[in-house]
Design an enzyme around this catalytic site. Sequence first.
Site, PDB file in Angstrom:
ATOM      1  N   CYS A   6      -0.703   0.458   3.660  1.00  0.00           N
ATOM      2  CA  CYS A   6       0.468  -0.302   4.085  1.00  0.00           C
ATOM      3  C   CYS A   6       1.571   0.676   4.461  1.00  0.00           C
ATOM      4  O   CYS A   6       1.791   1.687   3.798  1.00  0.00           O
ATOM      5  CB  CYS A   6       0.910  -1.297   3.015  1.00  0.00           C
ATOM      6  SG  CYS A   6       2.198  -0.726   1.917  1.00  0.00           S
ATOM      7  N   GLU A   7       2.244   0.365   5.547  1.00  0.00           N
ATOM      8  CA  GLU A   7       3.230   1.308   6.058  1.00  0.00           C
ATOM      9  C   GLU A   7       4.539   1.271   5.268  1.00  0.00           C
ATOM     10  O   GLU A   7       5.390   2.127   5.443  1.00  0.00           O
ATOM     11  CB  GLU A   7       3.494   1.064   7.548  1.00  0.00           C
ATOM     12  CG  GLU A   7       4.246  -0.209   7.871  1.00  0.00           C
ATOM     13  CD  GLU A   7       4.442  -0.380   9.381  1.00  0.00           C
ATOM     14  OE1 GLU A   7       3.736   0.275  10.157  1.00  0.00           O
ATOM     15  OE2 GLU A   7       5.306  -1.184   9.757  1.00  0.00           O
ATOM     16  N   HIS A   8       4.689   0.310   4.405  1.00  0.00           N
ATOM     17  CA  HIS A   8       5.925   0.231   3.626  1.00  0.00           C
ATOM     18  C   HIS A   8       5.870   1.065   2.358  1.00  0.00           C
ATOM     19  O   HIS A   8       6.884   1.523   1.872  1.00  0.00           O
ATOM     20  CB  HIS A   8       6.235  -1.229   3.264  1.00  0.00           C
ATOM     21  CG  HIS A   8       6.344  -2.108   4.470  1.00  0.00           C
ATOM     22  ND1 HIS A   8       5.677  -3.314   4.587  1.00  0.00           N
ATOM     23  CD2 HIS A   8       7.010  -1.931   5.620  1.00  0.00           C
ATOM     24  CE1 HIS A   8       5.949  -3.841   5.775  1.00  0.00           C
ATOM     25  NE2 HIS A   8       6.751  -3.033   6.420  1.00  0.00           N
ATOM     26  N   HIS A   9       4.677   1.217   1.788  1.00  0.00           N
ATOM     27  CA  HIS A   9       4.556   1.933   0.516  1.00  0.00           C
ATOM     28  C   HIS A   9       3.510   3.046   0.543  1.00  0.00           C
ATOM     29  O   HIS A   9       3.343   3.756  -0.440  1.00  0.00           O
ATOM     30  CB  HIS A   9       4.192   0.948  -0.595  1.00  0.00           C
ATOM     31  CG  HIS A   9       5.149  -0.199  -0.726  1.00  0.00           C
ATOM     32  ND1 HIS A   9       4.974  -1.391  -0.071  1.00  0.00           N
ATOM     33  CD2 HIS A   9       6.305  -0.302  -1.416  1.00  0.00           C
ATOM     34  CE1 HIS A   9       5.977  -2.195  -0.352  1.00  0.00           C
ATOM     35  NE2 HIS A   9       6.802  -1.568  -1.168  1.00  0.00           N
ATOM     36  N   GLN A  14      -0.791  -5.687   7.756  1.00  0.00           N
ATOM     37  CA  GLN A  14      -2.002  -6.477   7.966  1.00  0.00           C
ATOM     38  C   GLN A  14      -1.910  -7.350   9.222  1.00  0.00           C
ATOM     39  O   GLN A  14      -2.894  -7.520   9.948  1.00  0.00           O
ATOM     40  CB  GLN A  14      -2.261  -7.326   6.714  1.00  0.00           C
ATOM     41  CG  GLN A  14      -3.579  -8.092   6.785  1.00  0.00           C
ATOM     42  CD  GLN A  14      -3.842  -8.882   5.523  1.00  0.00           C
ATOM     43  OE1 GLN A  14      -3.414  -8.495   4.427  1.00  0.00           O
ATOM     44  NE2 GLN A  14      -4.538 -10.002   5.667  1.00  0.00           N
ATOM     45  N   HIS A  63      -3.384  -6.263  -1.539  1.00  0.00           N
ATOM     46  CA  HIS A  63      -2.455  -5.157  -1.327  1.00  0.00           C
ATOM     47  C   HIS A  63      -2.081  -4.529  -2.668  1.00  0.00           C
ATOM     48  O   HIS A  63      -1.506  -5.189  -3.523  1.00  0.00           O
ATOM     49  CB  HIS A  63      -1.185  -5.675  -0.640  1.00  0.00           C
ATOM     50  CG  HIS A  63      -1.416  -6.078   0.783  1.00  0.00           C
ATOM     51  ND1 HIS A  63      -0.847  -5.414   1.834  1.00  0.00           N
ATOM     52  CD2 HIS A  63      -2.194  -7.062   1.320  1.00  0.00           C
ATOM     53  CE1 HIS A  63      -1.241  -5.984   2.970  1.00  0.00           C
ATOM     54  NE2 HIS A  63      -2.053  -6.975   2.685  1.00  0.00           N
ATOM     55  N   CYS A  98       0.184  -2.453  -3.201  1.00  0.00           N
ATOM     56  CA  CYS A  98       1.645  -2.384  -3.377  1.00  0.00           C
ATOM     57  C   CYS A  98       2.163  -3.641  -4.065  1.00  0.00           C
ATOM     58  O   CYS A  98       3.192  -3.600  -4.730  1.00  0.00           O
ATOM     59  CB  CYS A  98       2.363  -2.137  -2.049  1.00  0.00           C
ATOM     60  SG  CYS A  98       2.152  -3.425  -0.824  1.00  0.00           S
TER      61      CYS A  98
HETATM   62 ZN   LIG Z   1       3.259  -2.352   0.875  1.00  0.00          ZN
END
Ligand SMILES: [Zn+2]
Length: 191
Positions: A79-82, A120, A148, A150
């Site tokens: 995931c690009e956020h975490h 996703q 996920h 995260c």
């Molecule tokens: Zn994430």
Amino acid sequence: MNEDADSIAEEHIRALLRYLGEDDTREGLVKTPERVARSLKYLTKGYAEDPKEILGGALFVEDYQEMILLRDLDVFSLCEHHLLPFFGRAHIAYIPKRRIVGVSKLARLVEVYARRVQVQERLTTQVATTLMEELDPLGVGVVLKAEHLCMRMRGIEKQNSVMVTSAMLGAFRTHHETRQEFMTLINGGEG
Ligand SMILES: [Zn+2]
């Protein structure tokens, strides 16, 4: 690989370990920056690959106009956020107009987009759109079900929650029956 870029990445990972409160010189961690850099590079190797090239070499002309479905394809992404993994199963279907593509290429197409930092939703759309553009089929349907880390590791959502995304193009969008057939095939026999 570029040696300068590698050593810069490793230095950042060493700094990250110190930021976390670790002693980055202790024995168990000495080689960690190198391993992490290499492992991240592998997990994002999709950037170096061209999805259109992958499909281009494996298109066949075939007089077949029924749904073709590849079910339960393993997917691993970040995931690009975490920068934490999300992983699950993809289901890909299309109805050819003239051209069909080798099944292994469908798997590789997913891999090229999954081996990047992702969300996703975008991963799902990219797979569907590329198939639509390259195969010019009557329609494409992609469903991705993923967990996920995260969310799970940080206790944000209930354990075992699964996120489902879908992209329906062409006949899969306009024909309720086509979409229904796809969903039935996906869900049938799934333990
Ligand atoms: Zn994430």
